[in-house]
Design a protein around this motif. Structure first.
Motif, short mmCIF file in Angstrom:
data_model
loop_
_atom_site.label_atom_id
_atom_site.label_comp_id
_atom_site.label_asym_id
_atom_site.label_seq_id
_atom_site.Cartn_x
_atom_site.Cartn_y
_atom_site.Cartn_z
N ASN A 67 0.82 -1.21 0.00
CA ASN A 67 0.00 0.00 0.00
C ASN A 67 0.85 1.26 0.00
O ASN A 67 1.76 1.42 0.80
CB ASN A 67 -0.91 0.02 1.24
CG ASN A 67 -1.62 1.35 1.39
OD1 ASN A 67 -2.25 1.82 0.46
ND2 ASN A 67 -1.50 1.95 2.56
N MET A 68 0.54 2.19 -0.92
CA MET A 68 1.27 3.45 -0.99
C MET A 68 0.34 4.65 -0.97
O MET A 68 0.80 5.78 -0.91
CB MET A 68 2.12 3.52 -2.28
CG MET A 68 3.21 2.51 -2.36
SD MET A 68 4.26 2.80 -3.80
CE MET A 68 3.07 2.64 -5.13
N TYR B 44 -5.42 14.23 -1.47
CA TYR B 44 -5.06 15.62 -1.74
C TYR B 44 -3.79 15.70 -2.59
O TYR B 44 -3.72 16.47 -3.55
CB TYR B 44 -4.85 16.34 -0.40
CG TYR B 44 -4.14 17.67 -0.49
CD1 TYR B 44 -4.75 18.79 -1.04
CD2 TYR B 44 -2.82 17.79 -0.03
CE1 TYR B 44 -4.09 20.01 -1.13
CE2 TYR B 44 -2.15 19.00 -0.10
CZ TYR B 44 -2.78 20.11 -0.66
OH TYR B 44 -2.12 21.30 -0.74
N ILE B 45 -2.80 14.87 -2.25
CA ILE B 45 -1.53 14.89 -2.99
C ILE B 45 -1.75 14.48 -4.45
O ILE B 45 -1.21 15.13 -5.37
CB ILE B 45 -0.51 13.97 -2.31
CG1 ILE B 45 -0.05 14.60 -0.98
CG2 ILE B 45 0.69 13.71 -3.21
CD1 ILE B 45 0.79 13.67 -0.12
N SER B 46 -2.52 13.43 -4.66
CA SER B 46 -2.69 12.93 -6.03
C SER B 46 -3.73 13.71 -6.82
O SER B 46 -3.53 13.98 -8.01
CB SER B 46 -3.06 11.44 -6.00
OG SER B 46 -4.29 11.25 -5.31
N GLN B 47 -4.83 14.11 -6.18
CA GLN B 47 -5.92 14.73 -6.92
C GLN B 47 -5.79 16.25 -7.02
O GLN B 47 -6.10 16.84 -8.06
CB GLN B 47 -7.26 14.35 -6.28
CG GLN B 47 -7.55 12.87 -6.35
CD GLN B 47 -8.82 12.48 -5.62
OE1 GLN B 47 -9.63 13.34 -5.25
NE2 GLN B 47 -9.00 11.19 -5.39
N VAL C 148 2.66 9.39 -6.83
CA VAL C 148 3.44 8.62 -5.88
C VAL C 148 4.04 7.43 -6.62
O VAL C 148 3.33 6.68 -7.30
CB VAL C 148 2.56 8.13 -4.71
CG1 VAL C 148 3.40 7.30 -3.74
CG2 VAL C 148 1.94 9.32 -4.00
N GLY C 149 5.36 7.26 -6.47
CA GLY C 149 6.04 6.22 -7.23
C GLY C 149 6.23 4.94 -6.46
O GLY C 149 5.79 3.87 -6.88
N ASN D 205 7.18 9.44 -8.42
CA ASN D 205 7.63 8.57 -9.50
C ASN D 205 8.92 9.07 -10.15
O ASN D 205 9.54 8.36 -10.96
CB ASN D 205 6.53 8.41 -10.56
CG ASN D 205 6.17 9.72 -11.24
OD1 ASN D 205 6.49 10.81 -10.76
ND2 ASN D 205 5.50 9.63 -12.37
N THR D 206 9.36 10.25 -9.77
CA THR D 206 10.65 10.79 -10.24
C THR D 206 11.81 10.36 -9.35
O THR D 206 12.96 10.71 -9.63
CB THR D 206 10.60 12.33 -10.29
OG1 THR D 206 10.25 12.82 -8.98
CG2 THR D 206 9.57 12.81 -11.30
N GLY D 207 11.51 9.63 -8.27
CA GLY D 207 12.55 9.19 -7.36
C GLY D 207 12.86 10.17 -6.24
O GLY D 207 13.79 9.96 -5.46
N VAL D 208 12.07 11.24 -6.13
CA VAL D 208 12.29 12.26 -5.10
C VAL D 208 11.52 11.90 -3.84
O VAL D 208 10.32 11.61 -3.91
CB VAL D 208 11.85 13.65 -5.60
CG1 VAL D 208 11.96 14.70 -4.49
CG2 VAL D 208 12.69 14.07 -6.80
#
Length: 234
Positions: A80-81, A162-165, A171-172, A209-212
């Motif tokens: 789960n992420m 909130y972060i995604s929408q 999120v990677g 997803n950029t690795g940050v």
């Protein structure tokens, strides 16, 4: 902008969690999914591969795609992420915000978040309640250079939604460390347990997803309610 294959994965995963498909039911064909999501065959195949790797579905050559039968109610996937809200979509999940502060990262926190010392960081401490019962204490740090704004209203709901929408961030992946310890008096009171009772600890380092790295957190779960689920494939 969210990648198309990831959008397909998230929507199909949500449909599965919402119970749209019965176990061992044959899912729509590639052609039907292409039409439904208005994407290419390669996009659908990549999404199917991810859902299969995550243990949600399986493919039978010449027969199609099927929903895998698994026991999930009350469980949290180790993979789960995207927060508890999606894991417990069929339950009542509420938050009790205990603390929301804007801090400056010290040496240790800067190392965890891979940011400069004195970077502004949101600190959030809250209790998540599952169907009216305290379930987990969450302590989280968010790099303000990436998560630009948090307030009480956001923290009382789903931060990851909130972060995604709203922030449109992808999120990677997440590094997780799982351990256990005994509860002190204060945390035991928050979870409605006894001091010295055990708690399952999950420490997370979350990446875009950029690795940050954008967040680290430490979660303390009720020992008598938490169940972890690992979906594996061959």
């Amino acid at each position: 902008m969210i990648l198309k294959y990831k959008m397909v994965v998230e929507q199909m995963e949500q449909e599965i969690l919402d119970g749209k498909y019965a176990p061992n039911t044959k899912l729509p064909t590639e052609e039907e999914l292409m039409k439904k999501f208005d994407v290419s065959r390669n996009t659908i195949r990549r999404a199917i591969d991810i859902l299969a790797e995550d243990g949600y579905i399986y493919q039978v050559q010449g027969s199609g795609i099927f929903l895998r039968e698994f026991s999930r109610p009350g469980c949290i996937s180790i993979k789960n992420m995207l927060g508890l809200t999606r894991e417990f979509a069929q339950d009542e999940l509420t938050s009790t915000l205990l603390q929301l502060d804007l801090l400056e990262a010290d040496d240790e926190l800067a190392e965890q978040l891979k940011c400069a010392v004195n970077t502004k960081v949101y600190y959030v401490k809250r209790v998540r309640n599952l169907n009216g019962m305290p379930f987990v204490i969450e302590e989280s740090y968010f790099n303000k250079d990436i998560i630009l704004y948090l307030d009480k209203e956001i923290c009382n709901h789903s931060i990851y939604n909130y972060i995604s929408q709203d922030l449109k961030l992808n999120v990677g992946f997440t590094d997780k460390v799982i351990s256990s310890e005994k509860l002190d008096d204060y945390d035991a009171s928050l979870l409605d347990l006894q001091p010295g009772d055990p708690t399952l600890i999950v420490e997370n380092k979350v990446f875009l997803n950029t690795g940050v790295v954008f967040s680290t957190s430490r979660e303390k779960y009720r020992y008598d309610k938490i169940k972890l689920l690992s979906l594996t494939t061959k």
